[in-house]
Design an enzyme around this catalytic site. Sequence first.
Site, PDB file in Angstrom:
ATOM      1  N   GLU A  56       0.895  -1.293  -0.082  1.00 22.97           N
ATOM      2  CA  GLU A  56      -0.054   0.120   0.140  1.00 22.97           C
ATOM      3  C   GLU A  56       1.121   1.170   0.069  1.00 22.97           C
ATOM      4  O   GLU A  56       1.958   1.241   0.588  1.00 22.97           O
ATOM      5  CB  GLU A  56      -0.787  -0.253   1.341  1.00 22.97           C
ATOM      6  N   HIS A 116      -5.040   6.424  -0.344  1.00 20.05           N
ATOM      7  CA  HIS A 116      -4.167   5.406  -0.103  1.00 20.05           C
ATOM      8  C   HIS A 116      -4.546   4.316  -1.122  1.00 20.05           C
ATOM      9  O   HIS A 116      -5.596   4.260  -1.570  1.00 20.05           O
ATOM     10  CB  HIS A 116      -4.108   4.660   1.273  1.00 20.05           C
ATOM     11  N   HIS A 139      -5.189  -0.071  -2.306  1.00 19.37           N
ATOM     12  CA  HIS A 139      -5.225  -1.355  -1.798  1.00 19.37           C
ATOM     13  C   HIS A 139      -4.775  -2.096  -3.449  1.00 19.37           C
ATOM     14  O   HIS A 139      -5.631  -2.500  -4.167  1.00 19.37           O
ATOM     15  CB  HIS A 139      -6.723  -1.572  -1.909  1.00 19.37           C
ATOM     16  N   ASP A 142      -9.334   2.113   8.145  1.00 20.82           N
ATOM     17  CA  ASP A 142      -9.544   3.227   7.261  1.00 20.82           C
ATOM     18  C   ASP A 142     -10.737   4.249   8.000  1.00 20.82           C
ATOM     19  O   ASP A 142     -10.497   5.367   8.064  1.00 20.82           O
ATOM     20  CB  ASP A 142     -10.059   3.103   5.851  1.00 20.82           C
TER      21      ASP A 142
END
Length: 183
Positions: A39, A100, A102, A113
């Site tokens: 990530e 961010h 995945h 999150d």
Amino acid sequence: MDEKIVVAFQAVSATVEVRLTDAALRLIEMEALASANKETGGILIGRYENDGNVAVVTAATGRPADSSSGRAWFQRGISGLTAKLRAQWAHGEYYLGEWHSHPGGAPDPSSNDIREMRSISIDTSYRCPKPIMVIAGTSGQSMRISVSILENGGLIRLKPLLSPQGEKRDRSPTAVASINRTT
């Protein structure tokens, strides 16, 4: 300012529409695809328009040097962000939230999150009571994004309004925009 809005997201239950510029989306795409199996992420910078009802994300940052990550987790660092935010503040732009990736997964917010966004919303140093979260789910060289906003303590998934060409987009219940570019 010459800004090309490439996608916008909104939900009936949210009071803010989120618009992503081409520059912000390209940076997210480049960083997410380059970080193939870990990530990565950064912050979202922009401004509010229309009496605060429209958030325009004009820039996204890459991963700060002091960040750490793994296959299914990311801890954003702070290196260089204060100076960048101060420079943007001089132009009327502010911290709006986080993004961010995945890798190899769906752009669905995890419980971590959501906890992080709640923490940001109450931390007075952020000055961001309604933080935006963009998640880039990658698969090979393609990316799908989701956009959410924390409002009244709950995370609200927004649905895409515009495609990169500006046409109406299917309002599917997945609230995900597929980003396909040919460069």
